[in-house]
Scaffold this active site. Structure first.
Site, PDB file in Angstrom:
ATOM      1  N   THR A 118      16.822  -4.456 -10.648  1.00 14.29           N
ATOM      2  CA  THR A 118      16.467  -5.293 -11.802  1.00 14.29           C
ATOM      3  C   THR A 118      15.737  -6.545 -11.344  1.00 14.29           C
ATOM      4  O   THR A 118      14.754  -6.969 -11.973  1.00 14.29           O
ATOM      5  CB  THR A 118      17.732  -5.679 -12.583  1.00 14.29           C
ATOM      6  OG1 THR A 118      18.448  -4.499 -12.956  1.00 14.29           O
ATOM      7  CG2 THR A 118      17.370  -6.454 -13.848  1.00 14.29           C
ATOM      8  N   ASP A 151      16.814   0.854 -17.102  1.00 14.78           N
ATOM      9  CA  ASP A 151      17.892   1.017 -16.132  1.00 14.78           C
ATOM     10  C   ASP A 151      18.643   2.319 -16.411  1.00 14.78           C
ATOM     11  O   ASP A 151      18.706   2.772 -17.559  1.00 14.78           O
ATOM     12  CB  ASP A 151      18.839  -0.172 -16.231  1.00 14.78           C
ATOM     13  CG  ASP A 151      19.715  -0.317 -15.004  1.00 14.78           C
ATOM     14  OD1 ASP A 151      19.448   0.361 -13.995  1.00 14.78           O
ATOM     15  OD2 ASP A 151      20.679  -1.109 -15.049  1.00 14.78           O
ATOM     16  N   THR A 182      20.583   5.306 -10.147  1.00 10.86           N
ATOM     17  CA  THR A 182      21.510   5.428  -9.032  1.00 10.86           C
ATOM     18  C   THR A 182      21.667   6.879  -8.601  1.00 10.86           C
ATOM     19  O   THR A 182      22.274   7.165  -7.571  1.00 10.86           O
ATOM     20  CB  THR A 182      22.902   4.871  -9.422  1.00 10.86           C
ATOM     21  OG1 THR A 182      23.347   5.527 -10.615  1.00 10.86           O
ATOM     22  CG2 THR A 182      22.824   3.375  -9.678  1.00 10.86           C
TER      23      THR A 182
END
Length: 345
Positions: free
Chosen positions: A77, A121, A170
């Site tokens: 981020t 995200d 992730t």
């Protein structure tokens, strides 16, 4: 005037909530670096991004689409904010699970300006029906949406401004090949080494005006699991501990006592990490043991173990992941203080 459950008028409650939110955001923004040259670590990723930014500014064009992957808390981020600052554009932030239907995505894209950055995200958690709309948006900067249903259904094409999509994940393996191939740059962020993490901790302490010693910063770095976000969280607790139990300076002794109170040892292992290792050793003789079985044994969600604990334990060599399940390494046996069975020796 209407009141909230606390007895405070609703409009005053809203003001307080907005003030707290603004305070939190300003605190994060103070710590975050604003330029690529100030971003510590991740040299390969920073070099790639610097080249892309320089070329885009020379051509006076928006950045190409970028995919950042890696464990949480490593700066994905932060890098998106830095790229927005370097390019002189605004950054619109959202997350994959929030974009529930194509109309949500259309609303985000149509409100962008030329050259803006859309940061998504956990992009791997975006529904596949929504993901397919991104293909034409990323390649041709247009999106086709369906209006009405049945005989009255019709497709409407919306032209979009040229924007940059930065995806963060992730679990890059969960991204579909068509979406992954549409990113010009795919770069992975890795855990930070001890020296780099020390520098980040010292920088954060100076920005927040927190007195510290070099040994104190090193003690925090050793227990931060190679992750700046964890390091910054530990700084805040160590600062509070030093103010209450000491003279306000984060020394090695104060940091050690504070982190012991949090049950984080000198290896960076917390209570759940050690419980995982002990269960594998004691209950399953070192493994192999399946993830779901292990999750039930330690009383935690399997997703949490896989996303939060396992990456660090595997990276540091305490456990290994095999086709049959998780097994304990020699290093793991040493941590739990139990001699491995003769068969494993």
């Amino acid at each position: 005037m209407a009141e909230s459950d606390t007895g405070i008028p609703n409009n005053e409650t809203a003001k307080i909530e907005n003030a707290l939110k603004a305070s939190s955001e300003s605190s994060d923004s103070i710590i975050r670096p604003s330029a690529l040259e100030d971003f510590a670590g991740q040299e390969k990723t920073v070099t790639r991004l610097s080249i892309m930014v320089g070329a885009a500014l020379s051509r006076k064009e928006p950045l190409n689409h970028i995919l950042l992957s890696g464990p949480p808390g490593l700066g994905k981020t932060t890098l998106s904010f830095i790229l927005g600052h370097e390019m002189g554009t605004q950054v619109v932030i959202t997350s994959g699970p929030v974009i529930d239907k194509p109309a949500d995505l259309a609303g985000l894209l149509t409100n962008l300006n030329e050259g803006d950055i859309l940061f998504i995200d956990e992009i791997h958690r975006m529904p596949k029906t929504v993901e397919e709309y991104l293909y034409s948006a990323m390649e041709d900067f247009r999106i086709d949406i369906m209006i009405d249903q049945g005989p009255n259904a019709r497709s409407v094409r919306l032209n979009l401004p040229k924007f940059t999509l930065i995806g963060a994940t992730t679990r890059i393996g969960l991204l579909t090949a068509p979406l992954r191939s549409r990113f010009t740059l795919q770069s992975r962020l890795n855990y930070y080494d001890l020296k780099t993490l020390e520098g980040i901790i010292q920088r954060t302490c100076k920005i927040l005006d927190v007195p510290f010693t070099e040994d104190g910063a090193k003690e925090i770095a050793k227990r931060a699991r190679g992750t700046p976000r964890i390091a910054n969280n530990l700084i805040n607790f160590c600062r509070d501990y030093a103010m209450q139990k000491g003279d306000g300076v984060i020394t090695q002794e104060q940091a050690n006592k504070a982190l012991e109170l949090l049950e984080i040892d000198h290896r960076g292992l917390d209570e759940l990490d050690k419980k995982i290792l002990l269960v594998i050793a004691d209950n399953y003789k070192g493994g192999p043991v399946g993830l779901r079985t292990l999750a039930v044994a330690v009383g935690e969600e399997a997703h949490t173990l896989e996303e939060v604990n396992e990456p660090f334990l595997i990276q540091e060599g305490y456990i290994a992941r095999t086709a049959q399940g998780r097994i304990l390494s020699d290093k793991g046996w040493h941590v739990v203080g139990i001699a491995p069975p003769d068969s494993q020796e």
